[in-house]
Design an enzyme around this catalytic site. Structure first.
Site, short mmCIF file in Angstrom:
data_model
loop_
_atom_site.label_atom_id
_atom_site.label_comp_id
_atom_site.label_asym_id
_atom_site.label_seq_id
_atom_site.Cartn_x
_atom_site.Cartn_y
_atom_site.Cartn_z
N PRO A 197 0.85 -1.20 0.00
CA PRO A 197 0.00 0.00 0.00
C PRO A 197 0.88 1.25 0.00
CG PRO A 197 -0.31 -1.31 2.03
CD PRO A 197 0.77 -1.97 1.24
N GLY A 218 2.19 5.06 0.76
CA GLY A 218 2.06 5.97 1.91
C GLY A 218 1.72 5.24 3.19
N GLY A 254 4.04 3.64 5.15
CA GLY A 254 5.19 3.51 6.04
C GLY A 254 5.97 2.23 5.80
N LEU A 255 5.64 1.53 4.70
CA LEU A 255 6.31 0.25 4.42
C LEU A 255 7.30 0.38 3.27
CD1 LEU A 255 3.25 -2.17 4.82
CD2 LEU A 255 5.02 -1.64 6.50
N SER A 291 7.75 3.98 -1.66
CA SER A 291 8.47 4.91 -2.54
C SER A 291 9.90 4.40 -2.79
CB SER A 291 8.48 6.32 -1.96
OG SER A 291 8.93 6.31 -0.65
N ALA A 292 10.53 3.83 -1.75
CA ALA A 292 11.88 3.29 -1.95
C ALA A 292 11.84 2.10 -2.89
CB ALA A 292 12.48 2.88 -0.61
N ALA A 293 10.85 1.21 -2.72
CA ALA A 293 10.79 0.00 -3.55
C ALA A 293 10.52 0.34 -5.01
CB ALA A 293 9.74 -0.96 -3.01
N ASP A 353 15.67 3.46 3.89
CA ASP A 353 14.66 2.74 3.08
C ASP A 353 15.26 2.23 1.78
OD1 ASP A 353 13.04 3.79 5.03
OD2 ASP A 353 11.47 4.44 3.65
O1 PMV Z 1 7.38 6.09 5.86
P1 PMV Z 1 8.57 5.76 5.01
O2 PMV Z 1 8.54 4.37 4.48
O3 PMV Z 1 8.77 6.78 3.93
O4 PMV Z 1 9.87 5.84 5.99
C1 PMV Z 1 10.42 7.09 6.38
C2 PMV Z 1 11.57 6.92 7.34
C3 PMV Z 1 12.13 8.26 7.89
O5 PMV Z 1 13.14 7.91 8.85
C4 PMV Z 1 11.04 9.04 8.61
C5 PMV Z 1 12.73 9.13 6.80
C6 PMV Z 1 14.06 8.63 6.23
O6 PMV Z 1 14.37 9.04 5.10
O7 PMV Z 1 14.78 7.85 6.89
#
Ligand code: PMV
Length: 308
Positions: free
Chosen positions: A80, A82, A84-85, A88-90, A130
Site C-alpha cells: 500500500p 504511503g 510507512g512500508l 516509494s523506496a521499492a 529505506d
Molecule cells: O514512511 P517511510 O517508508 O517513507 O519511511 C520514512 C523513514 C524516515 O526515517 C522518517 C525518513 C528517512 O528518510 O529515513
C-alpha cells in the site's frame, strides 16, 4: 524489456532519528514492487504520459539513471502506498534497477546511491535507510560509525550514513495498516523544526539512537522480550516527536495483549504500526477488530533482483 523487483521494508527501530545521523535498524519484508521498462514513443508510466507531479519518484529516477530514448515504465505493487512500508523506496529501487541492469547483472551499491538521491530530491530530506534496505534486502543497520559488515557509506552535506548488513533471525511480525495515507516529506520537515527548537526533542532523538544499538544486541541474541520493550519505548518517543496519530494508538493498544512490543513504523502520521508476536493470528485478529488492516509479514527477505 527489463523487469526488476524490490522489497518494501519495516523500520524496526530508529526512524526519524536516522535523518539526524543516529542509528536505525530496518528489515526487508516479503511485499514487493516490480518495475518493467521498455521502449515507447513517449515517456509514460503504466501507459499514461509521465507527469512529474503524479510520478514524482519515477520521474526523478529517470533524471538520475536514464539518458536513453523514451521508455514506458509499468509498476506492479503489493505494497500500500504511503503506508510507512517503503513503497516509494521499492518503486525507486526497482525502477533504477530495471533502467540500469546490464547482461542480467545488477550493481546494488550503485542502485542504492542513485535511489537515495531520488528520495532526497523528492522528499527534501531523507536518510538512505529505506532505499538501502530495499536494495540489499535482509536486515540493514545504519550508523554514524563504521562497523563490521559494512555495505556502503552514503554522504549528503555534513552527514554520512554507514550502511551495514544485519543478520535477521526468524521473528514473527504483524503490520497494522491504518488506511491513512501520510507523505514522508512533511513529517520529516515537522520533526526537523521541532528538534531545531526544543531540548526535549533533541534528547528524544539521542535516546532513539541508544535504543537502536540495544535493539541490535537483542536481535542478535533473539531476545524478543527485550526487543519488544525497546519497540514500546521507541514508539513513545516518536509520539513525543509529534509523528503519532490516534488511529495508530488504537492499533498499538489493541495489540498489547498478544505481542512483545509494538510501535509505529516509517514516517508515522497514519501509515502503519508493527507488532512483534508469537501468535500472528491472534494479533492480526486484534488489529482487524480495532479497525485496521493486518498484514502478516516475513522479514529478512531478498533485496532487489532481476525478474526477467
Ligand atoms: O514512511 P517511510 O517508508 O517513507 O519511511 C520514512 C523513514 C524516515 O526515517 C522518517 C525518513 C528517512 O528518510 O529515513
Amino acid at each position: 524489456m527489463n523487469v526488476c523487483s524490490a522489497p518494501g521494508k519495516m523500520i524496526l527501530l530508529g526512524e526519524h532519528a536516522v535523518v539526524f545521523g543516529k542509528p536505525a535498524l530496518a528489515l526487508a519484508i516479503d511485499l514487493r514492487i516490480s518495475s518493467s521498462v521498455y521502449p515507447s514513443s513517449q515517456y509514460s508510466v503504466n501507459g499514461h504520459p509521465m507527469r512529474k507531479k503524479h510520478h514524482a519518484y519515477i520521474s526523478a529516477a529517470l533524471d538520475e539513471a536514464w539518458n536513453g530514448p523514451p521508455i514506458n515504465i509499468d509498476t506492479d505493487s503489493e505494497l500500500p502506498s504511503g503506508s510507512g512500508l517503503g513503497s516509494s523506496a521499492a518503486v525507486t529501487v526497482s525502477c533504477i534497477a530495471a533502467m540500469t541492469v546490464s547482461k542480467g547483472k545488477l550493481d546494488p551499491e550503485k542502485i542504492a546511491r542513485k535511489a537515495f538521491e531520488v528520495e532526497n530530491v523528492v522528499q527534501g530530506s531523507a536518510s538512505p535507510t529505506d532505499t538501502s534496505t530495499s536494495t540489499h534486502g535482509q536486515g540493514v543497520l545504519v550508523t554514524p560509525e563504521r562497523m563490521s559488515d559494512l555495505l556502503w557509506t552514503i554522504s549528503k552535506g555534513e552527514r554520512s550514513w554507514n550502511v551495514h548488513h544485519c543478520d535477521v533471525p526468524h521473528l514473527e511480525f504483524v503490520v497494522g495498516y491504518t488506511g491513512i495515507h501520510a507523505a514522508t516529506g512533511p513529517l520529516v520537515a515537522k520533526v526537523k523544526k521541532f528538534v531545531d527548537s526544543d531540548e526535549n526533542a533533541k534528547m528524544a532523538i539521542s535516546r532513539v539512537g541508544e535504543i537502536v544499538l540495544d535493539g541490535v544486541d537483542a536481535l542478535g541474541r533473539g531476545d524478543k522480550g527485550k526487543l519488544g520493550k525497546l519497540m514500546d519505548e521507541n514508539h513513545a518517543l516518536l509520539n513525543l516527536l509529534g509523528v503519532g496519530h490516534p488511529a495508530l494508538e488504537v492499533l498499538v493498544e489493541a495489540c498489547r495483549g498478544t505481542s512483545f512490543g509494538t510501535k509505529l513504523t516509517g514516517a508515522g502520521g497514519g501509515g502503519s504500526m508493527i507488532a512483534l508476536t508469537d501468535d500472528p493470528e491472534k494479533t492480526a485478529k486484534a488489529i482487524t477488530e480495532a479497525g485496521g488492516t493486518p498484514i502478516v509479514v516475513e522479514v529478512g527477505c531478498e533485496g532487489v533482483r532481476v525478474e526477467k
